[in-house]
Every structure is written in C-alpha cells, then in structure tokens.
Design an enzyme around this catalytic site. Structure first.
Site, short mmCIF file in Angstrom:
data_model
loop_
_atom_site.label_atom_id
_atom_site.label_comp_id
_atom_site.label_asym_id
_atom_site.label_seq_id
_atom_site.Cartn_x
_atom_site.Cartn_y
_atom_site.Cartn_z
CD GLU A 133 -0.75 1.23 3.47
OE1 GLU A 133 -1.33 2.20 2.93
OE2 GLU A 133 -0.68 1.07 4.69
CG HIS A 184 -4.77 1.20 -0.22
ND1 HIS A 184 -4.60 2.25 0.63
CD2 HIS A 184 -5.93 0.64 0.11
CE1 HIS A 184 -5.63 2.32 1.46
NE2 HIS A 184 -6.47 1.35 1.15
#
Lengths: 680, 619
Positions: free
Chosen positions: B203, B413
C-alpha cells in the site's frame, strides 16, 4: 542423528537430539516424584502440627563420633521418615553433556518445561532459543510463578537446615541406618536445589519465541520445525522436524516421501484423540515419517475416561447431598476448565442448585482470563463462539452467577477465608502432591468431618502415600483418575494403521505393550542412553540448477531419455545445493565424454579427408575375453602414418594416439570425433 | 521463463475498493475484495466481469485472501460470493473473520433502501459468505493446494490486519494490505521476515509524507481536549467503531486517570461494546504491553468511558464523546454535530481521513454553514484535524521493503502522485524495479528461478573428496562436471559414469601420447627434476588454477588426479599420456618436457645452443 535420553520416566520426557551438527533439547520438565518424601507445610499464620513431629534420631550417635543426636530436618510420622523443609528440586541435566552447547529448545506443552529456569541459571552461556506456542508460554509462566509463590510461603514457615545432606559423615550414618527402608530422596539429596526465583523465570522466558501451530520455523537452513496440535491441552503440540530441507525448492517437500531427500522426525508427547476444549490432535503429516519418538502416554491404560467422569460426578453428588464439601486437588490449568463446565452442566441436569465452586490459586484469575483470550487455540465449536463475540469458556458467566468463586491468593488464613466458604462447595486447589499450597490447610480443616470428601483426579502420585502424613482422617477419600492421554490400545492402532512410521523410539517400559510387529523398527531407550538413529540412504539430493545457457540436451532415441553435459560450480552451503555458472572465463573447462565404439572404416575415410594419406593399417589379434564374438565390432587395429610420425591404436574401449606434432594430433582427433564415437 | 501477472480491479493508483488479481504458477488469486465509498451504484464493487463475463467465478479464481476488515478491503465480498457466485477457498485471520460481519451488516443497513428493501446483499448473504471463510493464524503456513501455500504476518493496521506471503511452486509474493510500522497504544508494529519474495505488493497511502512522532500528536490531542473541557465545552470525536476508537479511548483513559480530571466520557456507537470484547478475545493481536498485562488488567474494559444514551445530549457541562461514524455522514456523530456545532465553547476533533462530499471533509475544507433538513446551522465550534491514521508513512514503507527484500515492488492503494514519489524513491534509493499499475492494467513481472534437479549423492561426495585439501578460493571456483538426465519431466544430475551405466553406454577412452626417445649415451632423466620443472612452469601464475603434480613412483608422475601421466619406460623413453579433455595441458607439458630433453641432450653433448624460448629457465 543421535538421541540422548535424559529421563527414565516416559511421562517426564527429556531428550537431546543432535542432527546436522546442531543440538536440540526436547522438553525440560521438572521432576516432582520426590515430593512425597517431604512433610506438608501449611501457610504462615496457620497451625502447623507437623512441626511437632518427632525428629529423626541417629542411633550411631555417641560422644566420640561427634554426630548429632537428632536431625531437625528429618521427622518421623507414621513410622516413616519425612523431610521437613521447604520443597527443593532437582533437574534432569547431566554432567555428561554440556548444556550450554544447546542451540534450540522445543517445548511440547506447559507441563514439560517447568525446570527451564534452572537451566538458564546454571549455564550462564546458554543462549538457546525456546520455541513454544502462546498458551504454553502464558500458562507455563503462570505455573512457574505459582510454584515460586507456594515455596516462598513455605520458607516463611521453616528454614532450610540441610547440614545432614552435605556433611558426609552424618549422611552416611543416615544411609546405613536406613539400610532397609531407603528413602527415595536420599539417592539425589545432594542434587537438590532451592526453588528458582521470579527473576530466574523472567530471565529464562526472555529466550522464548512464540510460534503458532503449523508455522514453519527454520531453525537452521537445513532443519525446519513445526508444532502440530496434539489435542491434550491448550497449545499442546507434537514437534515435527524436517531435516535436509532445501529452501530453493520447498515444492519438493510436498511430493511423496520417496521423491525427496527429506527425513522427518516426530517427537510425540502428551496427545489425545479425545475431544476436549483444545484444538484437535492432528497426525496426517506424521504418516510414513522416518522416526517417531513416543513419550507421555496415559499412566492408566485400561480405564475409560468417560466412565470415570460419570463416577466422579456420582461421588460429588453423594458428598454434596451429605452436606459435605468436596476437595479436588488439581493443577491450576488444564483439566480444571473441563471440570468447571462439566460439573455446572451436571448440577443443572440433576437440579442441584447453589453449588459454589472455589478455585484457589495465586494464578486463578490470570489463568481464567488467559484461557478466554486463547480463541485461536480452542476446538472449532468454541471458535465459532468467539467469532460471535462470546469468550470460548464460560468462566465469566460462572463467576457472574456466583457458581465459580476465585480466590487469587497463595495462602489461606486459618481465621477468615476458610470459614467463609459457602456451603455446599467444591474446592479446587493445589498442589496435587498435597505438600504445599492452600490444600495443606484445607485438608487439615476438612479431614475432621466424615461428610467431607477428597477426590483425586490426578494420578501422578499415589494418593495413599500423599495422604499418609495427614492421617488419621475422617473425610471420605476417592481415587477417580482422569488421564486423557493416549493409552496403549489407542497408540497401537494409531501407529499400525494410521501413522506407520519407519522407526519408533520408546522407553523400554513401553516396549512390551507397543510395537510387537514387523511393520516398523522399534528402538528402546533407558536413562542416559545415547542412541544412534538408523541412517536413511538417500536416493538423491535436492538441488537447483541455475545455469541457463549452454545446456545442449541430446536425445538418446532408444531410451526416450535426453542427456546433457553440465559444467558449473556446485555451491554447498548448509545443506543447500546450488549449481551455478562459472563466471570466470579462464576457469571454464569443457570436458567431453566419449562413448561407444570407433567405426574404423569411417575413421579411415575421415583421416584421408583431412589429408592424411599413406596410412599403414594393421589388424591386431588381441585376446578379448570379455567381449562377444562379433569380429567386426571388436577388432583392434594399429594405424601408422608417415613412418611413425603418428601411431594410432584403436581398441574396443580405448583409442591411443601417439604423436609428437600438435597440429597433426588435432587433425587426428577431429577425424576421430567426427560422426563416429558419441560425445557428451 | 516464469512470470507473475498482476491486475488491479481496484486500488490501482487509487484509494478504496482494493481488489487485486494475481496469476502465478497457474493459480489465480484475488487479494482483497473491497468497495468504493465514493460510488453508490454498482461501480462501488470491483468489475468482476473482467474475470468472467457471466456466471460464477469459482472456476477462474483459486483462492481469495482478505487482509483486514475495513470495508474498502472486504465490502464486496458477500456480493462476490453470493451474488456473482464463488465457492472456492476464502482466507482471513481470526479477528477479521469475527469483526468483518459486523461491519458488513452495518454497511448493508445503511445502503439498503428502507422502502424497496433493495440493497447490495442481504443479511443471509453475509452469513453464508462468512461460513466459507477459513480462518488463519499468524505465522501458520496454510496449504491451499499442492505447492500452493499462504502465511500471514502481523500488519498492525487494525485488529487482525495481516500481510500475506503467498508461494506457488518456486514463485513467491507478499501482499501487505494496509499496514503500520509504528506501534500504537493498542496494536504492535508490522513485521515481516527477510523472505525475499519475487514481488511485494505494498500500500502507499502515505507514501509521500513523513509524519511527526505519535507522542507529539497524542500530547497535542490531549492538550486540546483538556483545554476545551476546562472551559466547560463539549468535545466531539467522530470515529469508526473499531480501530482508532479503541486507541483514543485507551489514550484518554490512561491520561485522565493520571491527570485526575473528572469529565464524563461517552462512546456512542451501536457496535462498540461488542467490539471491545473482540479485543479481549484476540489479545495476541494487540501490542506487547497489553499482551503481557492482560491477565492482570484488561485495558479494553474502560473504567471512565460509559456507553452513550440519547438523553445525555441535553446534559449541561463538559463532556467528551466518541461517536461513530468517523466521516460525519450519518448516525450519532452527525446528530451530535448538529446539536453542538453552534456553540463556540465546543470542539470537534477529526482523527482520520474523510472521503470527499461528507460533512467531515467539507468541514475540513473550511465550510462552516450547513443545511440540515431545511435548517441552516453555523458551525462556530473549534474544528481540528489530527491524523491518527494507522498507515505506514514513506519511511515505514521503505523500511518494510528493506526488511522483506523483494525483487520487484508493486504499489497499490495510494493516489497517483504519491505513488510517483514513492516509486522514485524505491527505484533510486533501494534500486528495486517498481510498478504502479492502474485499474484494469495488467503488468507482467518475470521471475527467474533455477530448475530443481535431483543430484546423485555420489557426485556431491566425489566433489567433497576432490576439494578436501584445497583452499577456500579454490573450492569456490572448483568446477563440477555432471550429466543431466532428463526423463519424464524429472531432472537428475549424476556423475558421467553413472549416466553411462544407466544408459548402457560404454565409455570409450581417447588417450593422446607424446613419446620422446632419449638417446642412450646421455645420463637418464630423473622424474624428480621434471616435477620441479612442471611445478615451475604450470603453477607460476596466480590467477590460474593450480595443478596438482604428484610423483607416484620413480618412473611415474600424475598431474591432476590421473588426467595426465608422465612415465619413463623401461627403454628410457619418456611417455606423456593425457585424455581427450586435457589437450591444452598435454600440449603444454609435452612442449616443456621436449625442450627440457633437448636442453638436457645439448648440455650433455655440449653442442648447439639451447632453445631459450622453450626453456626460459636454464638448468
């Protein structure tokens, strides 16, 4: 691989396994078989009638030999000698092995590592990592604290006066006087050590690595360990060791065992196929393992656990109906959780209301909250409960409804708490040896009334011997052992039909009951045996080929096999095998392998093609006994060129080229290799 | 050459709706199955038609892994399994399995139309979906299929958040989910082994920022709260029921206890009380401090924090209220905001990220006048934003990459610009190839791996024997020769002689000879002097492999373990014999010996000049 066996009691397992140059300690339990030689010591503030027992009298005492007349620390009760001092312990380590050299410690469950603080105290250089599951760690820590606590209470009551053990003249005098009735403790009296301290416990537990079931732990690059659930208690496990793991291709591990060079060693400790609250016993991966070390079977092989459970509830019901209280000596974790829920359910069924269950231990509250936090370690049914936000055990409910009352104290005061037990009650407390802990006063108090009862569910000690110092007692006594571990018939079925190990290692005590067949190899051990485990011949070693270029495979048409010649560098590091390219061009060497037979006619044509004329060809009639009669194939010839400038001798298995001119030699070589004998 | 394919269906250059498809070793794996908060139609779900136009997904997906219980990671799961159709294995950690259905149910309630009962999925769907979930523990290696394993690592983002290590055959991949590398008051920090995966999918939410210390933020938070309540104001902290809420509660509880401030604290959320029990049930997922003390004191049983009751809203005087949801878009927090916003004594502290278009985000953007049910409310209360978000920052992400040492990094993300920044850092500082696929864009990463072979033990043994007395450097460069036998797709590496035997081939030795007759009238040549000569000639350069010259007897000499033999025949001739593979050596040795003999003959006969070129060292 060698296995050094340190204990003579299969229920007190302790081993050192040496493999690939590493030493692995399997369990380090605390021996408690000598505890019954002690006198019970009640907590401070309580009446201690044991202190009034007559002292041991040395018959050999006289004015010349300077021996004391009486020994304060040895007392006589019911015609038997007891040691009257705070409990001391001995450990299983032996001088034959330097324990500071241990690399790894693997623990099966919280019962089998209570002596570890001694080990880290004794061997300052010991730096081994301890691998255990989370419940083992948490409950083990609590049990150690409890032990320290109890013994601390004892030493507030009495001081150690152990001169008799260390003064050899006194000790010898006792030994000769006790010639007939030998006390067990005498054989290792000098090895006894005071109980470890909280600091020792904390220091030892700093070395722990908490693992989960089925976690693959790379101990060293060639040894991989996994803890596999054994079903016995929360976090209990059997250890599976995979030896010669090649990390480059973990994939090979999964293929059938004949396809890998891996050997699998199983250390099986307390296990049960019985469905309890803990996650169930798994043994699928043990199938066809190479070695299985079997320990910690049930002490009672014949009795069915469920029939004992109903006997237990019947006994309790009787006592309670008689307006008595029930005392159950038991460990502060484990079976006790089963009993809480089992009894509550039973009382509900028979409509016996307002029963109070007391759980007395300094760690009672801690253990209850730990057990409720172990939602990942309970059986599937209880896991479902925790998914919906309910704790896996019903302790909290029981406490709320006053069914269960915890007394988190290491001592009971004669004056207050004891009287305040609400009737009818069942009291759970320890220690199971009845020598220390709150149970000492409780027996003293409760033994007076014949309506009370004590029920022994633990079978480690003889309950008759345990109760002896308390005699005379009026209370009822029952022995209803509950031992959930695998019994002989269960383990036989398991070994023969399910696991089928190649070799089983077990204590000679088990040898009569287990393994009387030819399906697997049985090795028995005794204390201090150093067993060499049977070596397994490996068909091959798993390696990895990292060479990309220059592999020219050649199909051998007749066999449907392709072969290729590999030149490279074999890296062998810690049992990992890698074949890498040699980067340095200077060091590259190409080696040919030549096979087959020389087709002489073709060879001669090739020679003339390269400009070698005027060859003298001479048939040789050498005697070949190992070859068949095919003249054409087996003929040997001598070829001479230019009056011996080159001489070639062609024989069925060898060709010799004699020549002093390098250029000429190269020509002959090329002629020989071209479309003739096979090369690799 | 093997490869790993990665296709983000969501979270590619974006935050929200995490759903990444990977293909490795012939297995298709879905990582997370989240929904997008910004949409209210079917676009909030990942586009499953990419996988299969119509019908169930079971044949196309081999397993689904959910990293944690946040809706942008698991919100589309019941839709996928029950509406689209998927019956294959589904993995999440124990706490995630426990908490996930609560949040899904909450989301379902909010999104289901009250009158038409039209919603993304039903309560029954959630139940059936959760039944398919296989719970995993930290560290436990779960075998999905032959040669296909997953293992969870601690991620520290929320209770039960995990990073997953996936191995299919020789290929490995790590998916971080959301993670936090700094321990907070209730969770520990993310940890991973040095597992050197082929690909790390990480992420990158805070990939371009470096945050100040947590301690400073906590101090700041407490100072503001205390300041407000001292003046009799009410503090509103909008939070989501699980995660930050517990952390801030622990903070308040410990701080107020120490400072001896007696202000009522309330927690307004339908879920909260149950959620706190989950924390006690899964204590091993909290931080070390809580773990080591939980059997004495359960920090999730708050002494000062009481459940909220609607009647308290009119209660006069100072109070502190945690209210869900965190973005002020509905529920308790919005209700309290409406009530308290007009009073300037009051304060609102927003501790986390707010999605665009929510009251929370508008408030943070500076809007102060809001229309609610036709009434205008002016927010005079103090507004503060303080990030207690449990995501790793740029430093944390690079730290994790260093820890794990992947061959390739894939960013998901995060916002596009943030990814660009982080990608530069990974490429320049860590020198690791880095990718940031957009939604719907497939990237292919090559994963070179060696080929597994079975080595004949005797080959290893032979090499060990050959290198037993050589130095370390020589050992490193020692060449091995073996024959690879390929049969039925299995590779075996054996000694050439073994291969010959197995294939029924007979070795044919080709041996070369140089023969130098010595004339009878000179004194015989001693082999010992030849040894000295060869030692000098062959082993004088440092960068070449040393040859081993061994004198076997008075008239026989071996070089390199019988590769070359020099012998003196009975008639005094010198015979030099070598095998096919040692031509170079053979030629060299024979030339040295030839010149030696020439010189020898010349010195004994005292004629002609010696050939100095062939023999640089006069004897």
């Amino acid at each position: 691989m060698r296995l050094y066996c340190l204990s003579d009691d299969p229920n007190l397992p302790c081993f050192i396994l040496t493999v690939n140059g590493r030493s692995i300690l399997l369990d380090f339990p605390l021996p408690t078989d000598h505890l019954l030689d002690y006198l019970p010591v009640p907590s401070p503030g309580c009446l201690n009638h044991f202190s009034l027992l007559p002292k041991y009298t040395l018959l050999s005492h006289n004015k010349e030999n300077n021996l004391p007349q009486q020994i304060d620390e040895l007392r006589i009760s019911h015609n038997q000698i007891y040691v009257y001092s705070p409990i001391e312990f001995y450990t299983l380590d032996s001088n034959q092995y330097d324990f500071s050299l241990i690399d790894i410690i693997l623990i099966s469950n919280y019962e089998t590592f209570l002596a570890l603080p001694y080990l880290y105290k004794k061997y300052k250089n010991l730096n081994a990592q301890i691998y255990l599951t989370e419940p083992t760690y948490r409950f083990g820590q609590q049990l150690m604290y409890e032990l320290v606590n109890y013994v601390e209470q004892q030493s507030k009551m009495i001081q150690i006066n152990n001169e008799w053990r260390y003064d050899s003249s006194i000790f010898d005098a006792i030994e000769s006087q006790q010639n007939e009735k030998k006390l067990k403790i005498l054989s290792f009296a000098q090895k006894l050590m005071p109980c470890y301290s909280i600091e020792n416990v904390d220091k030892c537990l700093r070395h722990t690595t908490v693992v989960h079931y089925n976690e693959q732990i790379d101990l060293y690059s060639s040894i991989r360990a996994s803890a596999i659930s054994s079903g016995y208690c929360l976090g209990s496990c059997n250890w599976q060791l995979d030896i010669n793991v090649n990390h480059n291709q973990t994939s090979k591990i999964e293929s059938s065992s004949s396809q890998t060079n891996l050997s699998r060693f199983i250390y099986m400790s307390s296990s049960t196929t019985l469905e309890t609250y803990s996650s169930k016993f798994l043994y699928d991966s043990f199938q066809n393992c190479d070695y299985l070390l079997l320990t910690n079977l049930s002490r009672i092989s014949s009795i069915d656990v469920s029939s004992n459970a109903s006997e237990l509830t019947a006994k309790i019901e009787n006592i309670l109906n008689d307006h008595g209280s029930v005392l159950i000596p038991c460990s502060s974790t484990g079976l006790i959780y089963d009993m809480f829920e089992f009894f509550t359910k039973y009382f509900e069924q028979i409509n016996l209301l307002n029963i109070h269950m007391y759980f007395i231990s300094p760690i009672s509250n801690a253990n209850l909250s730990i057990s409720n936090a172990m939602s990942e370690w309970v059986n599937e049914q209880r896991q479902v409960a925790s998914f919906s936000g309910t704790p896996p055990f019903k302790h909290n409910e029981l406490i709320k409804s006053k069914c269960l009352i915890t007394i988190p104290s290491d001592r009971l005061d004669d004056t207050e708490t004891l009287i305040n037990f609400e009737q009818p009650s069942i009291i759970f407390t320890g220690h199971t040896s009845l020598r220390f802990g709150p149970i000492v006063q409780l027996i003293e108090k409760m033994k007076i009334s014949s309506s009370n009862g004590i029920i022994f569910v633990d079978n480690q000690y003889s309950y008759i011997d345990a109760l002896k110092p308390y005699q005379p007692i009026n209370m009822k006594c029952f022995y209803v052992p509950i031992d959930t571990r695998l019994n002989n018939s269960q383990i036989n079925i398991l070994l023969n039909d399910k696991i089928r190990p190649k070799s089983v290692i077990l204590h000679e005590q088990y040898a009569n009951d287990i393994g009387k067949n030819d399906k697997f190899n049985v090795l028995t051990y005794r204390k201090y045996d150093n067993i060499k485990l049977p070596k397994i011949n490996r068909q091959f070693i798993n390696g990895q080929l990292n060479i990309k270029n220059d592999i020219k495979a050649k199909l051998i048409s007749s066999t449907n096999i392709a072969i290729a010649n590999i030149h490279g560098h074999l890296d062998m590091c810690d049992y990992v095998y890698d074949i890498n390219e040699i980067n340095d061009e200077n060091l590259k060497q190409k080696n040919f392998i030549t096979y087959g037979r020389v087709d002489i006619d073709k060879f001669l044509i090739n020679l003339s093609k390269s400009g070698l004329f005027g060859l003298e060809v001479k048939q040789l009639h050498e005697y070949n006994d190992d070859l068949d009669n095919n003249e054409q194939l087996n003929r040997s010839v001598e070829i001479k060129y230019n009056q011996g400038a080159a001489k070639i001798l062609v024989r069925p298995k060898q060709t010799d080229i004699e020549c002093n001119d390098p250029a000429l030699m190269t020509k002959i070589r090329d002629a020989l290799l071209m479309d003739n004998i096979g090369t690799l | 050459m093997s490869e790993i394919r990665i296709l983000p269906l969501g979270a590619g250059q974006d935050v929200g709706r995490s759903c990444i498809l990977i293909t490795m070793g012939g297995k298709n794996i879905m990582l997370d199955c989240g929904l997008h908060m910004g949409f209210h139609d079917d676009r909030r779900f990942p586009d499953f038609s990419v996988i299969c136009k119509d019908g169930p997904l079971t044949p196309y997906i081999h397993c689904v892994i959910i990293s944690h219980f946040h809706l942008d990671h698991c919100g589309a799961l019941p839709y996928m399994t029950e509406v689209v159709g998927y019956n294959g294995p589904l993995y999440m950690t124990y706490p995630t399995k426990a908490i996930c259905p609560l949040l899904l149910e909450d989301f379902r309630k909010v999104t289901t139309d009250k009158t038409t009962q039209q919603g993304p999925y039903t309560t029954e769907d959630i139940k059936n979906c959760m039944k398919k979930v296989i719970p995993v523990s930290l560290g436990q290696t779960v075998k999905v299929d032959t040669d296909f394993e997953i293992k969870a690592y601690y991620a520290g983002h929320v209770l039960g958040a995990a990073m997953f290590h996936i191995r299919v055959g020789q290929q490995t991949l790590v998916y971080t989910g959301d993670f936090n590398t700094t321990a907070d008051r209730h969770l520990g920090s993310a940890h991973i082994d040095r597992c050197r995966p082929d690909v790390l999918i990480t992420e990158s939410t805070y990939g371009s920022t470096v945050r100040d210390s947590r301690r400073a933020r906590e101090r700041d938070f407490m100072a503001k709260v205390v300041d407000c309540v001292r003046h009799g104001g009410k503090v509103l902290v909008p939070v989501f029921a699980v995660g930050r809420a517990q952390e801030l509660c622990i903070l308040l509880e410990t701080y107020l206890e120490r400072m001896n401030i007696n202000v009522p604290i309330y927690f307004a959320s339908g879920l909260s009380e149950k959620v706190n029990t989950y924390y006690s049930l899964f204590v091993s997922w909290t931080n070390e401090k809580i773990q080591s003390t939980f059997h004495q004191k359960n920090v999730f049983e708050f002494k000062h924090i009481k459940p909220w009751d609607r009647s308290y809203v009119e209660q006069p005087g100072a109070m502190i209220v945690f209210a869900s949801p965190g973005m002020l878009h509905a529920g308790y927090s919005l209700h309290l905001f409406k009530k308290w916003a007009p009073d300037e004594k009051n304060m609102i502290i927003i501790p986390g990220y707010c999605v665009a278009n929510t009251v929370g985000s508008k408030l943070l953007l500076g809007q102060r006048r809001f229309m609610f049910d036709g009434k205008e409310i002016e927010a005079k209360m103090q507004v503060h934003y303080m990030s207690f978000s449990a995501h790793a920052d740029a430093k944390g992400i690079t730290q994790l990459i260093r820890q794990c040492q992947p061959s390739n990094v894939v960013l998901v993300h995060g916002e596009d610009l943030v990814m660009d920044f982080l990608r530069g850092r990974v490429k320049d500082e860590l020198k690791i190839p880095c990718f940031k696929p957009a939604n719907g864009e497939t990237i292919v990463i090559e994963t070179p791996h060696g080929i597994p072979v079975d080595i004949e033990p005797a080959l290893v043994q032979q090499l060990k024997e050959e290198t037993i007395d050589v130095g370390r450097s020589a050992k490193r460069t020692k060449q091995m020769q073996g024959t690879l036998i390929i049969k039925d797709g299995r590779l075996r590496l054996v000694r050439p002689s073994t291969a010959m035997n197995q294939l029924g081939l007979v070795h044919h030795i080709v041996q070369f000879h140089s023969r130098f007759p010595t004339t009878a009238n000179i004194r015989p040549i001693q082999l010992v002097s030849l040894v000295q000569l060869l030692e000098r000639e062959l082993n004088n350069s440092d960068n070449e492999l040393k040859h081993r010259i061994i004198l076997i007897s008075d008239n026989l000499l071996h070089i390199d373990n019988k590769q070359l033999r020099v012998s003196i025949e009975t008639n005094g001739d010198i015979d030099i014999a070598w095998t096919l593979n040692n031509e170079q050596l053979g030629q060299r040795v024979s030339s040295y010996i030839k010149s030696f003999i020439d010189q020898h003959t010349s010195t004994s006969n005292v004629i002609t000049i010696s050939d100095s070129a062939a023999s640089p060292d006069p004897m």
